[in-house]
Design a protein around this motif. Structure first.
Motif, PDB file in Angstrom:
ATOM      1  N   UNK A 183      -0.834  -6.653  -4.758  1.00 14.13           N
ATOM      2  CA  UNK A 183      -1.956  -7.284  -3.888  1.00 14.13           C
ATOM      3  C   UNK A 183      -2.738  -8.608  -3.170  1.00 14.13           C
ATOM      4  N   UNK A 184      -3.850  -8.088  -2.516  1.00 15.80           N
ATOM      5  CA  UNK A 184      -3.887  -9.730  -2.443  1.00 15.80           C
ATOM      6  C   UNK A 184      -3.100 -10.236  -1.895  1.00 15.80           C
ATOM      7  N   UNK A 185      -2.015  -9.921  -1.382  1.00 13.80           N
ATOM      8  CA  UNK A 185      -1.232 -11.150  -0.535  1.00 13.80           C
ATOM      9  C   UNK A 185      -1.559 -11.456   0.812  1.00 13.80           C
ATOM     10  N   UNK A 186      -1.654 -13.324   0.848  1.00 13.48           N
ATOM     11  CA  UNK A 186      -2.338 -14.441   1.579  1.00 13.48           C
ATOM     12  C   UNK A 186      -0.650 -14.648   2.071  1.00 13.48           C
ATOM     13  N   UNK A 187      -0.969 -15.318   3.487  1.00  8.55           N
ATOM     14  CA  UNK A 187      -0.070 -15.795   4.534  1.00  8.55           C
ATOM     15  C   UNK A 187      -0.445 -16.847   4.792  1.00  8.55           C
ATOM     16  N   UNK A 188       0.038 -18.171   5.961  1.00 11.26           N
ATOM     17  CA  UNK A 188      -0.757 -19.299   6.546  1.00 11.26           C
ATOM     18  C   UNK A 188      -1.269 -18.183   7.472  1.00 11.26           C
ATOM     19  N   UNK A 189      -2.059 -18.882   8.683  1.00  8.44           N
ATOM     20  CA  UNK A 189      -2.112 -18.111   9.261  1.00  8.44           C
ATOM     21  C   UNK A 189      -2.261 -19.307  10.330  1.00  8.44           C
ATOM     22  N   UNK A 284      -6.428  -5.173  -0.090  1.00  6.33           N
ATOM     23  CA  UNK A 284      -5.548  -4.481   0.687  1.00  6.33           C
ATOM     24  C   UNK A 284      -4.336  -4.716   1.230  1.00  6.33           C
ATOM     25  N   UNK A 285      -4.203  -5.990   1.375  1.00  8.86           N
ATOM     26  CA  UNK A 285      -2.870  -6.909   1.797  1.00  8.86           C
ATOM     27  C   UNK A 285      -2.159  -6.586   0.712  1.00  8.86           C
ATOM     28  N   UNK A 286      -1.185  -5.963   1.366  1.00  9.73           N
ATOM     29  CA  UNK A 286       0.050  -5.762  -0.653  1.00  9.73           C
ATOM     30  C   UNK A 286       1.191  -5.079  -0.084  1.00  9.73           C
ATOM     31  N   UNK A 287       2.055  -5.248  -1.243  1.00 11.08           N
ATOM     32  CA  UNK A 287       3.168  -5.567  -0.978  1.00 11.08           C
ATOM     33  C   UNK A 287       3.724  -4.266  -2.321  1.00 11.08           C
ATOM     34  N   UNK A 288       4.559  -3.448  -2.085  1.00  8.59           N
ATOM     35  CA  UNK A 288       5.807  -2.266  -2.479  1.00  8.59           C
ATOM     36  C   UNK A 288       7.114  -2.602  -2.630  1.00  8.59           C
ATOM     37  N   UNK A 289       7.112  -1.367  -3.811  1.00  6.60           N
ATOM     38  CA  UNK A 289       8.354  -1.208  -3.770  1.00  6.60           C
ATOM     39  C   UNK A 289       9.026   0.264  -2.805  1.00  6.60           C
ATOM     40  N   UNK A 290       9.720  -0.394  -1.843  1.00  6.24           N
ATOM     41  CA  UNK A 290       9.889   0.828  -0.955  1.00  6.24           C
ATOM     42  C   UNK A 290      11.670   1.856  -1.346  1.00  6.24           C
ATOM     43  N   UNK A 291      11.378   2.580  -2.605  1.00  6.16           N
ATOM     44  CA  UNK A 291      12.421   3.126  -3.348  1.00  6.16           C
ATOM     45  C   UNK A 291      13.623   4.048  -2.561  1.00  6.16           C
ATOM     46  N   UNK A 292      13.137   4.202  -1.044  1.00  5.99           N
ATOM     47  CA  UNK A 292      13.930   4.885   0.022  1.00  5.99           C
ATOM     48  C   UNK A 292      14.796   4.244   1.040  1.00  5.99           C
ATOM     49  N   UNK A 293      14.357   3.167   0.545  1.00  2.00           N
ATOM     50  CA  UNK A 293      14.958   2.008   1.831  1.00  2.00           C
ATOM     51  C   UNK A 293      16.596   1.323   0.314  1.00  2.00           C
ATOM     52  N   UNK A 303       8.699  -3.587   0.713  1.00  2.00           N
ATOM     53  CA  UNK A 303       7.394  -3.164   2.417  1.00  2.00           C
ATOM     54  C   UNK A 303       6.118  -3.471   2.032  1.00  2.00           C
ATOM     55  N   UNK A 304       6.008  -5.044   3.472  1.00  2.00           N
ATOM     56  CA  UNK A 304       4.994  -5.279   3.185  1.00  2.00           C
ATOM     57  C   UNK A 304       3.960  -4.364   4.287  1.00  2.00           C
ATOM     58  N   UNK A 305       2.399  -4.225   3.803  1.00  2.00           N
ATOM     59  CA  UNK A 305       1.639  -4.138   4.526  1.00  2.00           C
ATOM     60  C   UNK A 305       0.539  -4.419   4.420  1.00  2.00           C
ATOM     61  N   UNK A 306      -0.184  -5.506   5.493  1.00  2.00           N
ATOM     62  CA  UNK A 306      -0.941  -6.739   5.909  1.00  2.00           C
ATOM     63  C   UNK A 306      -1.285  -7.130   7.023  1.00  2.00           C
ATOM     64  N   UNK A 307      -2.690  -7.424   7.094  1.00  2.00           N
ATOM     65  CA  UNK A 307      -3.087  -8.019   8.190  1.00  2.00           C
ATOM     66  C   UNK A 307      -3.951  -9.096   7.940  1.00  2.00           C
ATOM     67  N   UNK A 308      -4.745  -9.355   9.226  1.00  2.00           N
ATOM     68  CA  UNK A 308      -5.601 -10.020   9.341  1.00  2.00           C
ATOM     69  C   UNK A 308      -7.168  -9.893  10.072  1.00  2.00           C
ATOM     70  N   UNK A 309      -8.510  -9.761   9.557  1.00  2.00           N
ATOM     71  CA  UNK A 309      -9.420  -8.923   9.545  1.00  2.00           C
ATOM     72  C   UNK A 309     -10.322 -10.095  10.482  1.00  2.00           C
ATOM     73  N   UNK A 310     -11.314  -9.921  10.629  1.00  2.00           N
ATOM     74  CA  UNK A 310     -12.562 -10.298  11.197  1.00  2.00           C
ATOM     75  C   UNK A 310     -12.755 -11.970  10.905  1.00  2.00           C
TER      76      UNK A 310
END
Length: 327
Positions: A183-189, A284-293, A303-310
């Motif tokens: 959780x708490x994935x942070x990237x360069x913006x 909510x910005x997170x990565x998880x193991x995708x066992x289906x792939x 699998x990455x699920x992240x976005x920038x917000x307000x």
């Protein structure tokens, strides 16, 4: 204070070039002589410092490119091909610095083409005791044991390794007992800033390909910032000034001697800066193991699920407007 000596140790070993600028928000370190600004950058830096009374700065970047010979490595040759692997060893990397140092100890075993599958966990001691690897060519697995295991696979793959380890003890993997692993994935913006054309200096040019640029330390939401911001945290910039190649038309022709002569002349000076904004640590910005792939070695992918917000969107707007004002 506890880790300050280790910052110094690492900086001196890696070789960092830069100025000791005395800026509170950007602590000084153990620096080699800095790379030089070009004439336009020096002019811009002086005028910015005067205009903002020393509260904002254009400084030469602090980079892991050595400017004097260091531990058998040759100083930067201003080729600006760092990403291809510096054949002089001027740019700090595993190949140029840490592996040669490890080889000199006589205690290194290097095993290339190996993919770490998991960290081997000892239930009794509650400590890591080794790693399981997959041979990338044969697909065979091997185990290696050590007193200490360092996880140095960068943000995403370090997380992947932990998630794929000790799953018989923790469903989410080694280090997941807090519920925060992944959780708490942070990237360069990126892609927010400003640029422009610089008039004058037509009789000046640049030489070499300096593997560095200017840096603008953070000035928003720190002590001394009197502007009211509608967001928290802040941003810095990277950029600089350069003189581009000629581009355009000569009498609407693209052939002939006049055209050849024209494209041999440099174009106008330009300047540009891109902001690097802070992204907040959203759970909510997170990565998880995708066992289906699975990848070609049969391992689950990340699998990455992240976005920038307000808050980040507001930073982007302010960073662009501030740089327009400064330029």
């Amino acid at each position: 204070k506890d880790i300050a000596p280790w910052y110094s140790h690492v900086e001196k070993f890696a070789g960092i070039s830069g100025n000791r600028d005395g800026i509170a928000v950007l602590p000084d370190g153990e620096f080699m002589p800095p790379m030089d600004m070009n004439i336009v950058e020096k002019d811009l830096a002086a005028r910015l410092k005067s205009r903002y009374q020393g509260k904002r700065h254009f400084i030469i970047g602090r980079v892991a490119n050595i400017t004097v010979p260091h531990h058998g490595r040759v100083n930067c040759q201003y080729q600006n091909k760092c990403w291809l692997g510096c054949n002089f060893g001027a740019y700090f990397s595993t190949q140029s610095a840490t592996l040669p140092a490890a080889v000199k100890t006589g205690k290194l075993t290097l095993r290339p083409l190996s993919i770490v599958k998991s960290i081997i966990y000892n239930r009794d001691t509650q400590k890591a005791k080794g790693v399981e690897i997959v041979d990338a060519e044969t697909n065979q697995t091997y185990e290696y044991f050590a007193k200490i295991v360092f996880v140095c696979a960068s943000t995403l793959n370090s997380t992947w390794v932990l998630m794929n380890s000790a799953t018989d003890v923790w469903e989410g993997g080694l280090g997941s007992s807090s519920g925060e692993l992944g959780h708490n994935l942070m990237d360069h913006m990126l892609n927010s800033g400003a640029g422009g054309r610089v008039e004058g200096f037509e009789d000046k040019y640049i030489f070499g390909r300096r593997a560095n640029g200017l840096y603008v330390p953070r000035f928003a939401n720190i002590a001394g910032d009197t502007k009211k911001r509608d967001y928290i945290r802040g941003f810095g910039y990277q950029g600089g000034a350069s003189r581009g190649q000629w581009s355009g038309k000569v009498d609407n022709k693209r052939v002939g001697g006049a055209w050849k002569d024209a494209i041999a002349e440099p174009g106008s000076w330009g300047v540009g800066f891109t902001s690097f904004g802070e992204i907040l640590p959203y759970h909510e910005n997170k990565v998880v193991l995708d066992s289906s792939v699975k990848d070609k070695w049969g391992l689950p992918v990340l699998a990455i699920d992240a976005e920038i917000r307000d808050n980040e969107r507001k930073i982007r707007i302010d960073a662009s407007n501030e740089m327009k004002e400064m330029l």
